[in-house]
Design a protein around this motif. Structure first.
Motif: not given
Length: 243
Positions: A150-174
Motif C-alpha cells: 500500500h503506497g510507495v513507502k510500503s515494505p513491498g513497494g506500491n501496487d495499485d491493486r492492494a487497496p481493492e484486494f484488502d477491501a475485499s478481505i474486509a468485506d468478507a470478514l465483516r
C-alpha cells in the motif's frame, strides 16, 4: 466446536517495547487487537490459533519464546503452566510469538498454534477449518496480514491493486463470508505480499461448514473492528460469534 473466532494481524509493533512511543496509528491498531483478544478470552481460556509461515510450519504448544530478535527482550509463553526456568527461544515464528503475547495480555490460560505452509491450497485450508469447527476447541485465534504494498513507502513497494484486494478481505470478514474468503487468489496474494491467505481460508472453513449440512443452520454474528493500512500494510481485526 468453535463458537468464537478472532481475526488479527501479527506485526511485532503490537508489542509496546518493540515499538515504543505514542504513535496514534499504532495505538489504534493495538487497541483493536487487544480488544479482540480479550473478547476471545471471555469465551474460553484455552485457545486454538492458526497462522502460516514458510520457514517453520508445525504445531506449537507449551513453549517460551522471545522478541529479542525484534529488538526487545520481551519473553512470552504459550501456556501459563510453562516453568519459569524453561529455555526461551528466539526462533519461534512471529505469529506464534504474537499469539503467546496476546494470550498473556488477555489473561488466557493457553494457546496452541497450528502454523501451516503458505502454499497450502484452498481446499486443504477449508478441510482444516472444517476439522477445527467440530473439534473440542471453542475459541480460534486467526493471525493474518493483508497486502504489504500500500503506497510507495510500503515494505513491498506500491501496487495499485492492494487497496481493492484488502477491501475485499474486509468485506468478507465483516460478513463472516466463507465464500468470499475462499475466493482469495493465492497468485495475487504472492504478488501483493499478503501473508494471511491460508489462515483466512481456514477461518472460512470453520464458518462455512454449516453450509455443507454438518452444523445445521448455525449462523454467525460478525463485526469488523478495524481495517486500515498503516505503514503500507493491510491489517484487519474482526470477531465472529456463533449464534
Amino acid at each position: 466446536m468453535i463458537t468464537r473466532v478472532a481475526i488479527v494481524p501479527y506485526p511485532p509493533l503490537l508489542v509496546p517495547r518493540v515499538a515504543p512511543g505514542d504513535d496514534r496509528q499504532i495505538a489504534e491498531l493495538r487497541y483493536a487487537v487487544l480488544g479482540a483478544a480479550r473478547w476471545l478470552q471471555q469465551g474460553a481460556s484455552r485457545w486454538r490459533a492458526v497462522a502460516a509461515d514458510a520457514d517453520a510450519p508445525g504445531g506449537y504448544a507449551g513453549l517460551r519464546g522471545s522478541f529479542a530478535g525484534y529488538g526487545a527482550a520481551v519473553d512470552i509463553t504459550l501456556s501459563a503452566d510453562v516453568p519459569g526456568e524453561a529455555e526461551s527461544s528466539e526462533s519461534l515464528p512471529l505469529p506464534v510469538l504474537i499469539a503467546g503475547w496476546l494470550r498473556e495480555q488477555a489473561g488466557a490460560d493457553a494457546v496452541t498454534v497450528d502454523v501451516l505452509d503458505p502454499a497450502t491450497a484452498q481446499p486443504d485450508c477449508a478441510r482444516a477449518g472444517a476439522a477445527l469447527a467440530t473439534s473440542e476447541d471453542t475459541a480460534l485465534l486467526v493471525l493474518a496480514d493483508g497486502s504489504n504494498r500500500h503506497g510507495v513507502k510500503s515494505p513491498g513497494g506500491n501496487d495499485d491493486r492492494a487497496p481493492e484486494f484488502d477491501a475485499s478481505i474486509a468485506d468478507a470478514l465483516r460478513g463472516a463470508d466463507a465464500d468470499g474468503l475462499a475466493r482469495i487468489d493465492p497468485v495475487l496474494c504472492t504478488k501483493l505480499g499478503a501473508a494471511g491467505r491460508v489462515a483466512l481460508q481456514v477461518a472460512g472453513g470453520v464458518v462455512g461448514i454449516e453450509s455443507r449440512g454438518v452444523v445445521g443452520t448455525r449462523g454467525w454474528d460478525a463485526t469488523l473492528h478495524y481495517s486500515a493500512a498503516p505503514f503500507g500494510v493491510g491489517y484487519h481485526v474482526a470477531t465472529w460469534e456463533a449464534r
